[in-house]
Design an enzyme around this catalytic site. Structure first.
Site, PDB file in Angstrom:
ATOM      1  N   ARG A 131      64.728 -43.507 -19.782  1.00 23.52           N
ATOM      2  CA  ARG A 131      63.767 -42.642 -19.060  1.00 23.52           C
ATOM      3  C   ARG A 131      62.704 -42.065 -19.996  1.00 23.52           C
ATOM      4  O   ARG A 131      62.295 -40.908 -19.869  1.00 23.52           O
ATOM      5  CB  ARG A 131      64.480 -41.490 -18.341  1.00 23.52           C
ATOM      6  CG  ARG A 131      65.431 -41.904 -17.259  1.00 23.52           C
ATOM      7  CD  ARG A 131      64.734 -42.629 -16.114  1.00 23.52           C
ATOM      8  NE  ARG A 131      65.612 -42.767 -14.970  1.00 23.52           N
ATOM      9  CZ  ARG A 131      66.491 -43.750 -14.808  1.00 23.52           C
ATOM     10  NH1 ARG A 131      66.597 -44.713 -15.713  1.00 23.52           N
ATOM     11  NH2 ARG A 131      67.231 -43.810 -13.728  1.00 23.52           N
ATOM     12  N   SER A 160      66.807 -38.186  -9.336  1.00 26.56           N
ATOM     13  CA  SER A 160      67.590 -37.406 -10.314  1.00 26.56           C
ATOM     14  C   SER A 160      66.698 -36.334 -10.937  1.00 26.56           C
ATOM     15  O   SER A 160      65.632 -36.657 -11.462  1.00 26.56           O
ATOM     16  CB  SER A 160      68.096 -38.310 -11.437  1.00 26.56           C
ATOM     17  OG  SER A 160      68.848 -39.376 -10.912  1.00 26.56           O
ATOM     18  N   GLU A 217      64.642 -34.725 -15.985  1.00 26.41           N
ATOM     19  CA  GLU A 217      64.049 -36.049 -15.844  1.00 26.41           C
ATOM     20  C   GLU A 217      62.698 -35.895 -15.154  1.00 26.41           C
ATOM     21  O   GLU A 217      61.732 -36.590 -15.440  1.00 26.41           O
ATOM     22  CB  GLU A 217      64.960 -36.948 -14.996  1.00 26.41           C
ATOM     23  CG  GLU A 217      64.726 -38.413 -15.290  1.00 26.41           C
ATOM     24  CD  GLU A 217      64.672 -39.269 -14.069  1.00 26.41           C
ATOM     25  OE1 GLU A 217      63.598 -39.865 -13.840  1.00 26.41           O
ATOM     26  OE2 GLU A 217      65.667 -39.355 -13.356  1.00 26.41           O
TER      27      GLU A 217
END
Ligand code: EPU
Length: 339
Positions: free
Chosen positions: A164, A238, A334
């Protein structure tokens, strides 16, 4: 190119936060980028490059210019017996790309079905799901380097992809407008079933040779079942990354919390399931004001209607603190927080 004033971003972020931008512009081609960067507005105001709004949280009104990238188009650049290289406009929807690829028998992206957002955002946070990340098929990308005032093509190594993460969240943050992304895909099906939940689901079909279409359909079903639909309940997937801790720390925690979920990585690290940690702290399904934690999946913070960006942020901070208190693990966002 038209610059709009006092523009509501409600339909431009999947949290559905009703923040307003002082200025908003939709960009449809590379020429419009050059036009935009020469305006005094661009030179004097702060700006943010929006790519679908599926991974952002606006904490309040945006005092600057929102640049919404809507550059379209998918074309084939090169093909041989095994591989095909395609170029995709940053404004194409990621899930449309996955579907078009499957329908044309360009394989590899099927594990990444149903991820919201646009193609230009995919390399920024190196989107991933079911054991595949976009980096696995990435070839190169082109974009405008604001500091150098020129279009540039970056290859795989330049992008510094990680879990990520990429160069666009660090050195090139707010300095690079991605316009076209290239992927090198397989002409032959070479399916990836290494994610346990996916392989277990596929095995229920008792099919000797599962194909990419079955992966695509199964990923869609799993995601639909497990993740709330942002069109019905605002969310950005998320909210936190799965934290990566040392094996030593994991083993110590596991002695106390025997059910602790972790996935062993190379270099003596373990990736821990943030969803599990959050659920264990009693957050799953809880609601504070209009902000809440999904009852389907504890890693997802949801907007129960008219939540302000700050309500979501406050809840995320309370969650983080409880995970520190109980497990001494610090969760990292995130989702990108935009002030
Ligand atoms: N879990 C719980 N409670 C929950 C949710 C999960 O205990 O409420 C535990 C379960 O043990 C489960 C494990 O966590 O087996 C893993 O859950 P899941 O398979 O849903 O994966 P994840 O690690 O929570 C990651 C990505 C997702 C991606 C899935 C599938 C991150 C931050 N998230 O979630 O990506 O779809 O894997 O590959 O890495 C996103 O980035 O927005 C996103 C949704």
């Amino acid at each position: 190119m038209e610059i709009l004033k006092n523009y509501s971003l409600k339909n431009h972020n999947t949290f559905g936060i009703d923040a307003k931008a002082d200025f908003y512009v939709s960009i449809r081609n590379n020429e419009e980028i050059e036009e935009l960067i020469n305006t005094s507005l661009f030179q004097n105001d702060k700006f943010f490059i929006l790519g679908g709004g599926s991974n952002v949280l606006f904490t309040g009104n945006f005092k600057g210019l929102i640049i919404d990238i809507n550059i379209r188009g998918i074309k084939i650049l090169e093909t041989n017996d095994d591989k095909i290289t395609i170029e995709v406009g940053a404004g194409e929807h990621w899930d449309d790309l996955v579907t078009i690829c499957l329908n044309n028998k360009f394989f590899g992206l099927e594990n990444l079905a149903l991820i919201p957002g646009k193609v230009g955002a995919a390399p920024v946070q190196n989107i991933g799901a079911y054991a595949v990340e976009q980096k696995d098929f990435f070839y190169s990308l082109t974009g405008y380097n604001i500091e150098k005032k020129q279009f540039e093509t970056l290859n795989y190594d330049d992008c510094k992809f990680n879990y990520r993460d990429s160069v666009f969240k660090h050195e090139l943050k707010n300095n690079f407008i991605i316009t076209q992304v290239r992927y090198k895909l397989n002409k032959n099906e070479n399916i990836n079933l290494s994610y346990k939940e996916l392989s277990q689901e596929i095995s229920k079909f008792n099919i000797e040779k599962p194909d990419a279409k079955l992966i695509y359909d199964t990923v869609r079903r799993l995601r639909t079942h497990k993740l709330p639909d942002y069109r019905l309940l605002g969310n950005a997937g998320s909210f936190f990354k799965n934290p990566i801790i040392s094996k030593g720390k994991f083993d110590k925690l596991k002695e106390i919390f025997t059910e602790l979920q972790g996935y062993t990585l190379a270099n003596n690290k373990v990736k821990v399931s943030a969803g599990w940690l959050i659920e264990q702290c009693g957050w799953k399904g809880r609601q504070i004001g209009k902000a809440g934690v999904s009852e389907k999946h504890a890693l997802i913070i949801v907007n129960h209607g008219n939540a302000k960006g700050h309500d979501i942020l406050n809840l995320s901070e309370q969650i983080k603190q409880s995970i520190i208190d109980k497990y001494d693990i610090e969760l990292e966002n995130e989702v990108l927080i935009i002030e």
